[in-house]
Motif scaffolding. Structure first.
Motif, PDB file in Angstrom:
ATOM      1  N   PRO A  15       0.818  -1.224   0.000  1.00 58.52           N
ATOM      2  CA  PRO A  15       0.000   0.000   0.000  1.00 58.52           C
ATOM      3  C   PRO A  15       0.850   1.272   0.000  1.00 58.52           C
ATOM      4  CG  PRO A  15      -0.055  -1.039   2.158  1.00 58.52           C
ATOM      5  CD  PRO A  15       0.678  -1.988   1.238  1.00 58.52           C
ATOM      6  N   HIS A  16       2.159   1.137   0.225  1.00 58.64           N
ATOM      7  CA  HIS A  16       3.062   2.292   0.265  1.00 58.64           C
ATOM      8  C   HIS A  16       3.811   2.478  -1.053  1.00 58.64           C
ATOM      9  CE1 HIS A  16       2.258   2.677   4.489  1.00 58.64           C
ATOM     10  NE2 HIS A  16       2.541   1.409   4.653  1.00 58.64           N
ATOM     11  N   HIS A  17       3.386   1.797  -2.102  1.00 58.12           N
ATOM     12  CA  HIS A  17       4.007   1.926  -3.424  1.00 58.12           C
ATOM     13  C   HIS A  17       3.337   3.075  -4.179  1.00 58.12           C
ATOM     14  CE1 HIS A  17       6.019   0.632  -7.081  1.00 58.12           C
ATOM     15  NE2 HIS A  17       4.875   0.828  -7.708  1.00 58.12           N
ATOM     16  N   VAL A  18       4.148   4.005  -4.699  1.00 57.30           N
ATOM     17  CA  VAL A  18       3.647   5.125  -5.492  1.00 57.30           C
ATOM     18  C   VAL A  18       4.379   5.078  -6.832  1.00 57.30           C
ATOM     19  CG1 VAL A  18       3.347   7.617  -5.614  1.00 57.30           C
ATOM     20  CG2 VAL A  18       3.304   6.469  -3.393  1.00 57.30           C
ATOM     21  N   ALA A  19       3.694   4.616  -7.870  1.00 54.25           N
ATOM     22  CA  ALA A  19       4.321   4.398  -9.173  1.00 54.25           C
ATOM     23  C   ALA A  19       4.879   5.681  -9.792  1.00 54.25           C
ATOM     24  CB  ALA A  19       3.326   3.748 -10.119  1.00 54.25           C
ATOM     25  N   ALA A  20       4.227   6.806  -9.568  1.00 50.24           N
ATOM     26  CA  ALA A  20       4.671   8.066 -10.172  1.00 50.24           C
ATOM     27  C   ALA A  20       6.063   8.471  -9.702  1.00 50.24           C
ATOM     28  CB  ALA A  20       3.674   9.175  -9.847  1.00 50.24           C
ATOM     29  N   ILE A  21       6.429   8.112  -8.505  1.00 50.99           N
ATOM     30  CA  ILE A  21       7.751   8.472  -7.977  1.00 50.99           C
ATOM     31  C   ILE A  21       8.845   7.698  -8.686  1.00 50.99           C
ATOM     32  CG2 ILE A  21       9.209   8.292  -5.920  1.00 50.99           C
ATOM     33  CD1 ILE A  21       6.850   9.255  -4.331  1.00 50.99           C
ATOM     34  N   PHE A  22       8.562   6.452  -9.081  1.00 55.02           N
ATOM     35  CA  PHE A  22       9.588   5.619  -9.698  1.00 55.02           C
ATOM     36  C   PHE A  22       9.823   5.955 -11.166  1.00 55.02           C
ATOM     37  CE2 PHE A  22       8.250   3.168  -5.991  1.00 55.02           C
ATOM     38  CZ  PHE A  22       9.486   3.067  -5.367  1.00 55.02           C
ATOM     39  N   GLU A  23       9.113   6.944 -11.693  1.00 59.79           N
ATOM     40  CA  GLU A  23       9.406   7.455 -13.030  1.00 59.79           C
ATOM     41  C   GLU A  23      10.663   8.317 -12.999  1.00 59.79           C
ATOM     42  OE1 GLU A  23       5.893   9.451 -14.319  1.00 59.79           O
ATOM     43  OE2 GLU A  23       4.737   7.585 -14.432  1.00 59.79           O
ATOM     44  N   HIS A  24      11.089   8.734 -11.820  1.00 58.66           N
ATOM     45  CA  HIS A  24      12.287   9.535 -11.610  1.00 58.66           C
ATOM     46  C   HIS A  24      13.270   8.715 -10.789  1.00 58.66           C
ATOM     47  CE1 HIS A  24       9.830  12.938 -12.887  1.00 58.66           C
ATOM     48  NE2 HIS A  24       8.918  12.507 -12.030  1.00 58.66           N
ATOM     49  N   GLU A  25      14.542   9.031 -10.924  1.00 58.75           N
ATOM     50  CA  GLU A  25      15.557   8.308 -10.162  1.00 58.75           C
ATOM     51  C   GLU A  25      15.653   8.908  -8.757  1.00 58.75           C
ATOM     52  OE1 GLU A  25      20.148   6.790 -10.672  1.00 58.75           O
ATOM     53  OE2 GLU A  25      19.268   8.112 -12.162  1.00 58.75           O
ATOM     54  N   ILE A  26      15.514   8.048  -7.745  1.00 54.33           N
ATOM     55  CA  ILE A  26      15.611   8.519  -6.362  1.00 54.33           C
ATOM     56  C   ILE A  26      16.781   7.839  -5.678  1.00 54.33           C
ATOM     57  CG2 ILE A  26      13.144   8.991  -6.165  1.00 54.33           C
ATOM     58  CD1 ILE A  26      12.913   6.474  -4.443  1.00 54.33           C
ATOM     59  N   GLY A  27      17.239   8.443  -4.608  1.00 53.43           N
ATOM     60  CA  GLY A  27      18.328   7.881  -3.819  1.00 53.43           C
ATOM     61  C   GLY A  27      17.943   7.861  -2.357  1.00 53.43           C
ATOM     62  N   ILE A  28      18.560   6.953  -1.617  1.00 50.78           N
ATOM     63  CA  ILE A  28      18.331   6.845  -0.170  1.00 50.78           C
ATOM     64  C   ILE A  28      19.678   6.942   0.518  1.00 50.78           C
ATOM     65  CG2 ILE A  28      17.452   5.403   1.701  1.00 50.78           C
ATOM     66  CD1 ILE A  28      15.302   6.278  -0.258  1.00 50.78           C
ATOM     67  N   ARG A  29      19.770   7.843   1.466  1.00 46.17           N
ATOM     68  CA  ARG A  29      20.969   7.986   2.292  1.00 46.17           C
ATOM     69  C   ARG A  29      20.610   7.464   3.680  1.00 46.17           C
ATOM     70  NH1 ARG A  29      21.920  13.155   1.314  1.00 46.17           N
ATOM     71  NH2 ARG A  29      22.939  12.667  -0.638  1.00 46.17           N
ATOM     72  N   PHE A  30      21.366   6.458   4.150  1.00 47.27           N
ATOM     73  CA  PHE A  30      21.111   5.838   5.452  1.00 47.27           C
ATOM     74  C   PHE A  30      22.347   6.024   6.309  1.00 47.27           C
ATOM     75  CE2 PHE A  30      21.106   1.974   8.170  1.00 47.27           C
ATOM     76  CZ  PHE A  30      19.959   2.244   8.878  1.00 47.27           C
ATOM     77  N   ASN A  31      22.180   6.719   7.432  1.00 49.75           N
ATOM     78  CA  ASN A  31      23.285   7.034   8.347  1.00 49.75           C
ATOM     79  C   ASN A  31      24.462   7.683   7.609  1.00 49.75           C
ATOM     80  OD1 ASN A  31      21.925   6.100  10.596  1.00 49.75           O
ATOM     81  ND2 ASN A  31      22.789   4.050  10.463  1.00 49.75           N
TER      82      ASN A  31
END
Length: 82
Positions: A21-37
Motif C-alpha cells: 500500500p506504500h508503493h507510489v508508481a509516479a515516484i519511480f518514473e524519476h531516479e531517487i536515492g536513499i541515504r542511510f546514516n
C-alpha cells in the motif's frame, strides 16, 4: 524551452513492491536515492523517514513464496531525487 515534468514530493514511507500500500508508481518514473546514516544505499526496498528504518534484502535468502527475506535496519534516513 520546455520544463521537465514536475517531480512529486517524496513520501514519508515508500516501497518498491507494487503489492504494497506504500508503493507510489509516479515516484519511480524519476531516479531517487536513499541515504542511510550518511551513506548512500542502492539496495533499499522500503523506507520510513519518520520511524527511521529501511528494509534491505538479506543476501540471496528467499522465503517459501520466493520473495527475499528482508532485514529492517534502524538509523537516520534521507530520501532525495538524483
Amino acid at each position: 524551452m520546455t520544463d521537465p515534468a514536475p517531480r512529486p514530493e517524496l513520501p514519508d514511507h515508500l516501497s518498491v513492491d507494487p503489492r504494497s500500500p506504500h508503493h507510489v508508481a509516479a515516484i519511480f518514473e524519476h531516479e531517487i536515492g536513499i541515504r542511510f546514516n550518511g551513506r548512500e544505499r542502492h539496495d533499499v526496498e522500503e523506507y520510513c523517514i519518520s520511524e527511521g528504518w529501511i528494509r534491505v534484502p538479506a543476501g540471496k535468502t528467499v522465503d517459501r513464496k520466493g520473495q527475499p527475506f528482508m532485514l529492517k535496519l534502524k538509523g537516520r534516513v534521507e530520501a532525495f531525487y538524483k
